[in-house]
Write a protein that holds these residues in place. Structure first.
Motif, PDB file in Angstrom:
ATOM      1  N   TRP A 174      40.975  45.215  43.888  1.00 31.90           N
ATOM      2  CA  TRP A 174      39.671  45.148  43.221  1.00 31.90           C
ATOM      3  C   TRP A 174      38.834  43.948  43.676  1.00 31.90           C
ATOM      4  O   TRP A 174      38.544  43.031  42.903  1.00 31.90           O
ATOM      5  N   PRO A 175      38.428  43.925  44.947  1.00 30.14           N
ATOM      6  CA  PRO A 175      37.645  42.795  45.463  1.00 30.14           C
ATOM      7  C   PRO A 175      36.308  42.607  44.758  1.00 30.14           C
ATOM      8  O   PRO A 175      35.846  41.471  44.599  1.00 30.14           O
ATOM      9  N   GLU A 176      35.665  43.700  44.320  1.00 30.19           N
ATOM     10  CA  GLU A 176      34.388  43.566  43.599  1.00 30.19           C
ATOM     11  C   GLU A 176      34.586  42.800  42.288  1.00 30.19           C
ATOM     12  O   GLU A 176      33.757  41.992  41.898  1.00 30.19           O
ATOM     13  N   GLY A 177      35.708  43.070  41.632  1.00 36.14           N
ATOM     14  CA  GLY A 177      36.016  42.354  40.398  1.00 36.14           C
ATOM     15  C   GLY A 177      36.267  40.881  40.640  1.00 36.14           C
ATOM     16  O   GLY A 177      35.805  40.015  39.895  1.00 36.14           O
ATOM     17  N   LEU A 178      36.987  40.583  41.715  1.00 40.57           N
ATOM     18  CA  LEU A 178      37.268  39.183  42.045  1.00 40.57           C
ATOM     19  C   LEU A 178      35.983  38.433  42.381  1.00 40.57           C
ATOM     20  O   LEU A 178      35.803  37.288  41.980  1.00 40.57           O
ATOM     21  N   LEU A 179      35.070  39.099  43.068  1.00 36.99           N
ATOM     22  CA  LEU A 179      33.770  38.503  43.374  1.00 36.99           C
ATOM     23  C   LEU A 179      32.992  38.225  42.078  1.00 36.99           C
ATOM     24  O   LEU A 179      32.432  37.130  41.896  1.00 36.99           O
ATOM     25  N   THR A 180      32.983  39.183  41.175  1.00 37.94           N
ATOM     26  CA  THR A 180      32.301  39.009  39.886  1.00 37.94           C
ATOM     27  C   THR A 180      32.953  37.883  39.083  1.00 37.94           C
ATOM     28  O   THR A 180      32.265  37.070  38.459  1.00 37.94           O
ATOM     29  N   PHE A 181      34.287  37.822  39.113  1.00 38.10           N
ATOM     30  CA  PHE A 181      35.002  36.748  38.422  1.00 38.10           C
ATOM     31  C   PHE A 181      34.626  35.386  39.008  1.00 38.10           C
ATOM     32  O   PHE A 181      34.395  34.426  38.271  1.00 38.10           O
ATOM     33  N   GLY A 182      34.546  35.301  40.328  1.00 37.07           N
ATOM     34  CA  GLY A 182      34.154  34.045  40.971  1.00 37.07           C
ATOM     35  C   GLY A 182      32.767  33.601  40.558  1.00 37.07           C
ATOM     36  O   GLY A 182      32.531  32.412  40.296  1.00 37.07           O
ATOM     37  N   GLN A 183      31.844  34.547  40.470  1.00 41.33           N
ATOM     38  CA  GLN A 183      30.485  34.224  40.021  1.00 41.33           C
ATOM     39  C   GLN A 183      30.503  33.754  38.567  1.00 41.33           C
ATOM     40  O   GLN A 183      29.812  32.798  38.204  1.00 41.33           O
ATOM     41  N   PHE A 184      31.303  34.416  37.738  1.00 42.35           N
ATOM     42  CA  PHE A 184      31.429  34.019  36.335  1.00 42.35           C
ATOM     43  C   PHE A 184      31.980  32.602  36.227  1.00 42.35           C
ATOM     44  O   PHE A 184      31.440  31.755  35.510  1.00 42.35           O
ATOM     45  N   MET A 185      33.058  32.321  36.971  1.00 38.87           N
ATOM     46  CA  MET A 185      33.673  30.987  36.934  1.00 38.87           C
ATOM     47  C   MET A 185      32.669  29.914  37.357  1.00 38.87           C
ATOM     48  O   MET A 185      32.645  28.824  36.771  1.00 38.87           O
ATOM     49  N   SER A 186      31.837  30.214  38.362  1.00 42.79           N
ATOM     50  CA  SER A 186      30.893  29.209  38.866  1.00 42.79           C
ATOM     51  C   SER A 186      29.853  28.823  37.812  1.00 42.79           C
ATOM     52  O   SER A 186      29.224  27.769  37.927  1.00 42.79           O
ATOM     53  N   ARG A 187      29.674  29.653  36.810  1.00 41.87           N
ATOM     54  CA  ARG A 187      28.689  29.357  35.763  1.00 41.87           C
ATOM     55  C   ARG A 187      29.296  28.612  34.565  1.00 41.87           C
ATOM     56  O   ARG A 187      28.560  28.188  33.674  1.00 41.87           O
ATOM     57  N   LEU A 188      30.614  28.509  34.543  1.00 42.86           N
ATOM     58  CA  LEU A 188      31.272  27.812  33.430  1.00 42.86           C
ATOM     59  C   LEU A 188      31.306  26.311  33.700  1.00 42.86           C
ATOM     60  O   LEU A 188      31.353  25.878  34.854  1.00 42.86           O
ATOM     61  N   THR A 189      31.331  25.544  32.629  1.00 40.66           N
ATOM     62  CA  THR A 189      31.373  24.089  32.774  1.00 40.66           C
ATOM     63  C   THR A 189      32.745  23.558  32.396  1.00 40.66           C
ATOM     64  O   THR A 189      33.403  24.084  31.504  1.00 40.66           O
TER      65      THR A 189
ATOM     66  N   ASP B 276      51.024  46.563  41.569  1.00 40.09           N
ATOM     67  CA  ASP B 276      49.827  46.950  42.312  1.00 40.09           C
ATOM     68  C   ASP B 276      48.545  46.836  41.498  1.00 40.09           C
ATOM     69  O   ASP B 276      47.476  47.189  41.975  1.00 40.09           O
ATOM     70  N   HIS B 277      48.624  46.331  40.289  1.00 36.25           N
ATOM     71  CA  HIS B 277      47.446  46.151  39.416  1.00 36.25           C
ATOM     72  C   HIS B 277      46.691  44.898  39.842  1.00 36.25           C
ATOM     73  O   HIS B 277      47.292  43.903  40.253  1.00 36.25           O
ATOM     74  N   TRP B 278      45.377  44.925  39.722  1.00 39.60           N
ATOM     75  CA  TRP B 278      44.562  43.772  40.121  1.00 39.60           C
ATOM     76  C   TRP B 278      44.942  42.507  39.372  1.00 39.60           C
ATOM     77  O   TRP B 278      44.896  41.411  39.943  1.00 39.60           O
ATOM     78  N   GLN B 279      45.351  42.618  38.090  1.00 41.75           N
ATOM     79  CA  GLN B 279      45.715  41.406  37.359  1.00 41.75           C
ATOM     80  C   GLN B 279      46.917  40.710  37.998  1.00 41.75           C
ATOM     81  O   GLN B 279      46.943  39.483  38.105  1.00 41.75           O
ATOM     82  N   THR B 280      47.914  41.495  38.395  1.00 42.12           N
ATOM     83  CA  THR B 280      49.105  40.919  39.025  1.00 42.12           C
ATOM     84  C   THR B 280      48.744  40.288  40.359  1.00 42.12           C
ATOM     85  O   THR B 280      49.213  39.193  40.696  1.00 42.12           O
TER      86      THR B 280
ATOM     87  N   ILE C  38      39.805  51.203  35.409  1.00 39.24           N
ATOM     88  CA  ILE C  38      39.787  49.968  36.220  1.00 39.24           C
ATOM     89  C   ILE C  38      41.198  49.378  36.303  1.00 39.24           C
ATOM     90  O   ILE C  38      41.449  48.222  35.955  1.00 39.24           O
ATOM     91  N   ASN C  39      42.110  50.218  36.756  1.00 43.29           N
ATOM     92  CA  ASN C  39      43.499  49.807  36.937  1.00 43.29           C
ATOM     93  C   ASN C  39      44.020  50.387  38.251  1.00 43.29           C
ATOM     94  O   ASN C  39      43.263  51.007  39.008  1.00 43.29           O
ATOM     95  N   ALA C  40      45.275  50.191  38.529  1.00 43.92           N
ATOM     96  CA  ALA C  40      45.845  50.685  39.785  1.00 43.92           C
ATOM     97  C   ALA C  40      45.759  52.204  39.882  1.00 43.92           C
ATOM     98  O   ALA C  40      45.503  52.747  40.959  1.00 43.92           O
ATOM     99  N   ASP C  41      45.941  52.902  38.756  1.00 44.34           N
ATOM    100  CA  ASP C  41      45.872  54.364  38.761  1.00 44.34           C
ATOM    101  C   ASP C  41      44.490  54.877  39.169  1.00 44.34           C
ATOM    102  O   ASP C  41      44.362  55.967  39.703  1.00 44.34           O
ATOM    103  N   SER C  42      43.460  54.092  38.907  1.00 47.59           N
ATOM    104  CA  SER C  42      42.102  54.511  39.270  1.00 47.59           C
ATOM    105  C   SER C  42      41.666  53.928  40.621  1.00 47.59           C
ATOM    106  O   SER C  42      40.494  53.969  40.960  1.00 47.59           O
ATOM    107  N   GLY C  43      42.631  53.369  41.354  1.00 49.30           N
ATOM    108  CA  GLY C  43      42.336  52.856  42.685  1.00 49.30           C
ATOM    109  C   GLY C  43      41.893  51.414  42.728  1.00 49.30           C
ATOM    110  O   GLY C  43      41.358  50.953  43.733  1.00 49.30           O
ATOM    111  N   HIS C  44      42.122  50.677  41.652  1.00 47.39           N
ATOM    112  CA  HIS C  44      41.688  49.278  41.593  1.00 47.39           C
ATOM    113  C   HIS C  44      42.896  48.347  41.692  1.00 47.39           C
ATOM    114  O   HIS C  44      43.209  47.607  40.771  1.00 47.39           O
ATOM    115  N   GLY C  45      43.570  48.418  42.839  1.00 49.83           N
ATOM    116  CA  GLY C  45      44.680  47.509  43.094  1.00 49.83           C
ATOM    117  C   GLY C  45      44.155  46.106  43.323  1.00 49.83           C
ATOM    118  O   GLY C  45      44.127  45.287  42.418  1.00 49.83           O
TER     119      GLY C  45
END
Length: 186
Positions: A168-183, A20-24, A159-166
């Motif tokens: 974690w859509p906000e994190g995925l959105l931030t990750f997507g923005q980060f990826m878009s800036r990489l070359t 249930d962790h966001w990484q998995t 920022i794990n499953a125990d803290s309610g971040h299964g």
């Protein structure tokens, strides 16, 4: 950079990342993501863990993007001198204060101290204001030393499953923005 253009390495922390962790969840959702497995999730040994991460990076065929959580952040950072491939970027979530003598279990301190040189690749550090494994100020300080973009996650626990971040859509959105800036050439 698009996800399909990168080898995304998921680097969990102490005890790994449960179902249930966001990484998995991200590992299952992102087509080029794979977990960096450790032999002993509950008995981390710095030399062993960093070697495994470095081997995973060095085996990649596309630009590497690290997605590390907790002790996985410390592991990835300590592994950098062993990288033979260039890393395109790192998404670093909830870095523990591995210099804090109050950290439990105490053997996590063996992953410190963090190097304070700027990282040789773009990075984001995301930290919570009420993480039991680090103070917000310590996370902000190390992000500054590394030259990382620092993101305040508010009061988000570890920022794990125990803290309610299964998922974690906000994190995925931030990750997507980060990826878009990489070359891709990174």
């Amino acid at each position: 950079m698009r996800v399909a253009e990168a080898d995304i390495l998921i680097v969990p922390g102490y005890k790994g990342s449960p179902e249930d962790h966001w990484q998995t969840r991200w590992e299952k959702r992102l087509s080029t993501a794979r977990r960096v497995p450790q032999a002993e999730w509950s008995k981390p040994v710095r030399e062993d863990w960093t070697r495994v991460v470095a081997d995973a990076v060095n085996e990649c065929t596309r630009p590497v993007v690290l997605v590390a959580h907790s002790l996985g952040v410390a592991t990835a950072i300590q592994a950098i001198p062993q990288f033979e491939r260039r890393v395109a970027g790192a998404f670093l979530v909830a870095p523990p204060d591995v210099e804090n003598e109050a950290i439990r279990p105490r053997h996590l301190m063996t992953f410190g101290p963090y190097p304070r040189d700027p990282l040789p690749f773009p990075s984001v550090v995301i930290a919570s204001r009420n993480d039991v494994f680090t103070s917000f100020e310590a996370a902000e300080d190390i992000a500054g030393a590394w030259g990382s973009l620092f993101v305040d996650a508010g009061e988000a626990g570890h920022i794990n499953a125990d803290s309610g971040h299964g998922p974690w859509p906000e994190g995925l959105l931030t990750f997507g923005q980060f990826m878009s800036r990489l070359t891709v050439s990174a």
